[in-house]
Design an enzyme around this catalytic site. Structure first.
Site, mmCIF file in Angstrom:
data_model
loop_
_atom_site.group_PDB
_atom_site.id
_atom_site.type_symbol
_atom_site.label_atom_id
_atom_site.label_comp_id
_atom_site.label_asym_id
_atom_site.label_seq_id
_atom_site.Cartn_x
_atom_site.Cartn_y
_atom_site.Cartn_z
ATOM 1 N N HIS A 1 -1.476 49.986 59.543
ATOM 2 C CA HIS A 1 -1.718 49.887 58.101
ATOM 3 C C HIS A 1 -3.041 49.148 57.812
ATOM 4 C CE1 HIS A 1 -0.587 50.038 53.964
ATOM 5 N NE2 HIS A 1 -0.752 48.739 53.836
ATOM 6 N N ASP B 1 -3.403 56.680 47.363
ATOM 7 C CA ASP B 1 -3.863 55.424 46.750
ATOM 8 C C ASP B 1 -5.180 54.993 47.387
ATOM 9 O OD1 ASP B 1 -3.246 54.198 49.191
ATOM 10 O OD2 ASP B 1 -1.283 53.554 48.503
ATOM 11 N N LYS C 1 -2.821 54.412 42.496
ATOM 12 C CA LYS C 1 -1.391 54.031 42.536
ATOM 13 C C LYS C 1 -1.250 52.554 42.189
ATOM 14 C CE LYS C 1 1.215 53.045 46.410
ATOM 15 N NZ LYS C 1 1.842 53.313 47.707
ATOM 16 N N ARG D 1 1.814 49.680 42.229
ATOM 17 C CA ARG D 1 3.222 49.433 42.568
ATOM 18 C C ARG D 1 3.603 48.064 42.017
ATOM 19 N NH1 ARG D 1 6.920 51.237 46.651
ATOM 20 N NH2 ARG D 1 5.419 52.259 48.012
ATOM 21 N N ASP E 1 -0.761 59.842 54.397
ATOM 22 C CA ASP E 1 -0.507 58.398 54.309
ATOM 23 C C ASP E 1 -0.193 57.890 55.714
ATOM 24 O OD1 ASP E 1 -0.255 55.983 53.031
ATOM 25 O OD2 ASP E 1 1.254 56.662 51.607
ATOM 26 N N THR F 1 10.437 55.246 51.864
ATOM 27 C CA THR F 1 11.465 55.821 50.967
ATOM 28 C C THR F 1 11.024 57.162 50.399
ATOM 29 O OG1 THR F 1 10.515 54.771 49.010
ATOM 30 C CG2 THR F 1 12.171 53.508 50.232
ATOM 31 N N GLY F 2 9.755 57.509 50.565
ATOM 32 C CA GLY F 2 9.247 58.786 50.061
ATOM 33 C C GLY F 2 8.743 58.722 48.619
ATOM 34 N N GLY F 3 8.874 57.545 47.994
ATOM 35 C CA GLY F 3 8.469 57.422 46.585
ATOM 36 C C GLY F 3 6.994 57.725 46.375
HETATM 37 C C1 R5P Z 1 1.713 51.491 51.564
HETATM 38 O O1 R5P Z 1 0.761 50.766 51.436
HETATM 39 C C2 R5P Z 1 1.826 52.526 52.635
HETATM 40 O O2 R5P Z 1 0.565 52.994 53.029
HETATM 41 C C3 R5P Z 1 2.682 53.685 52.148
HETATM 42 O O3 R5P Z 1 2.077 54.276 51.029
HETATM 43 C C4 R5P Z 1 4.056 53.196 51.802
HETATM 44 O O4 R5P Z 1 4.596 52.503 52.879
HETATM 45 C C5 R5P Z 1 4.981 54.335 51.463
HETATM 46 O O5 R5P Z 1 6.210 53.801 51.106
HETATM 47 P P1 R5P Z 1 7.264 54.666 50.308
HETATM 48 O O6 R5P Z 1 7.492 55.916 51.081
HETATM 49 O O7 R5P Z 1 8.513 53.809 50.265
HETATM 50 O O8 R5P Z 1 6.710 54.896 48.941
#
Ligand code: R5P
Length: 303
Positions: free
Chosen positions: A140, A179, A204, A206, A230, A235-237
């Site tokens: 990350h 994002d 984005k 959050r 990504d 969670t796929g959100g």
């Molecule tokens: C966040 O900074 C990561 O790069 C992903 O965007 C994030 O982990 C995705 O999480 P989720 O699938 O829960 O939205």
């Protein structure tokens, strides 16, 4: 002919990837025996009857730390530490540790008072075990590897992912970053599709307390096959919101791509319902979307 100087130890969370790497390198591989005691403690042993076969060898440990066999990232992480510890006690020549998916990687910043940048502590724990080489994939925030004092590499999986998507016959490709945090990664990714492939970035936000996502962005995506990329789908959100927005902007096909597709809870449903044609991940996580193997990218460093 087997290379007898190296042995690969496969952790429970990297069974398929581990075997592939061992076969491609032409080296012996050994798995682990693992269980959880009634009080919740982990038990792990390297599955050998004669441990002297590891003495003086280069030992490669492959263990992801995503929710896998145990459905418990912490347990997979403890297994990793126990594998290193067991090997170290036996006395190898060199210990090479490959963690295709490193859990806690997203905890690299402070968003709210009282939080911890735990990924750095976790890396310091691994570093304290005095290994020789450390490999992760699409971390990350790669900068956190500065916590390691041994050779440490963040392997790029994007070329392999781009090759797979091209093989699906995608046309008029646009790479879309969900994002700003994923811009650098998406820029590199776009280049693997060709010089004329454009990159678009959604905004984005959050909410740090609830985790709720707001995403905005307006582009003309008519007749475009859109690749949304990504590092992690949890969670796929994030992915589902980006897909909906891409579809509203006229996207033709949409490919939902992540190096580490954890696909927790109802992530698959959310992403497909939002309009994705396909979900694509790597075998850093063993699941039904692990369509791209990291084996070749990893062995380039282990040869
Ligand atoms: C966040 O900074 C990561 O790069 C992903 O965007 C994030 O982990 C995705 O999480 P989720 O699938 O829960 O939205």
């Amino acid at each position: 002919m087997l290379d007898k100087e190296k042995i690969l130890i496969i952790g429970s969370a990297s069974q398929i990837l581990g075997i592939k790497i061992a076969n491609k390198l032409g080296i012996e591989c050994i798995d682990t025996e693992f269980k959880t005691f009634p009080d919740g403690e982990n038990y792990l042993r390297i599955n050998v009857e004669d441990e002297t076969i590891l003495e003086g060898k280069e030992i490669i440990i492959v263990q992801s730390t995503g929710p896998s066999v145990r459905n418990n990232q912490n347990a997979q992480f403890f297994e990793l530490l126990m594998m290193i510890d067991a090997v170290k006690r036996i006395g190898p020549k060199k210990i090479v540790v490959v963690v295709p998916y490193l859990a806690y990687a997203r905890q690299d910043k402070i968003f709210r008072p009282g939080e911890t940048r735990f990924i750095r502590t976790l890396l310091r724990i691994i570093n304290s075990m005095e290994i020789d080489e450390f490999y992760v994939v699409d971390l990350h925030e790669p900068k956190v590897l500065e916590e390691m004092s041994c050779k440490s590499v963040n392997i790029d999986s994007m070329k392999l992912l781009a090759e797979y998507i091209k093989s699906l016959g995608a046309e008029n490709i646009v790479v879309l970053s969900p994002d700003k945090g994923a811009i650098e990664r998406s820029k590199t990714f776009a280049k693997y599709f060709g010089n004329n492939v454009s990159l678009k970035v959604f905004e984005k936000e959050r909410c740090v307390k609830t985790g709720d996502i707001k995403m905005t962005g307006s582009f003309n995506l008519e007749n475009k096959d859109v690749v949304i990329s990504d590092d992690i789908i949890a969670t796929g959100g994030t992915m589902a919101t980006a897909i909906k927005l891409a579809k509203q902007n006229g996207a033709n096909k949409v490919y939902a791509v992540a190096t580490h597709a954890l696909l927790l809870k109802n992530a698959k449903y959310l992403i497909l319902k939002a309009g994705a044609d396909e979900i694509i991940g790597t075998d850093s996580i063993d699941n039904e979307v692990s369509k791209v193997s990291l084996a070749n990218a990893i062995i380039d460093y282990l040869k």
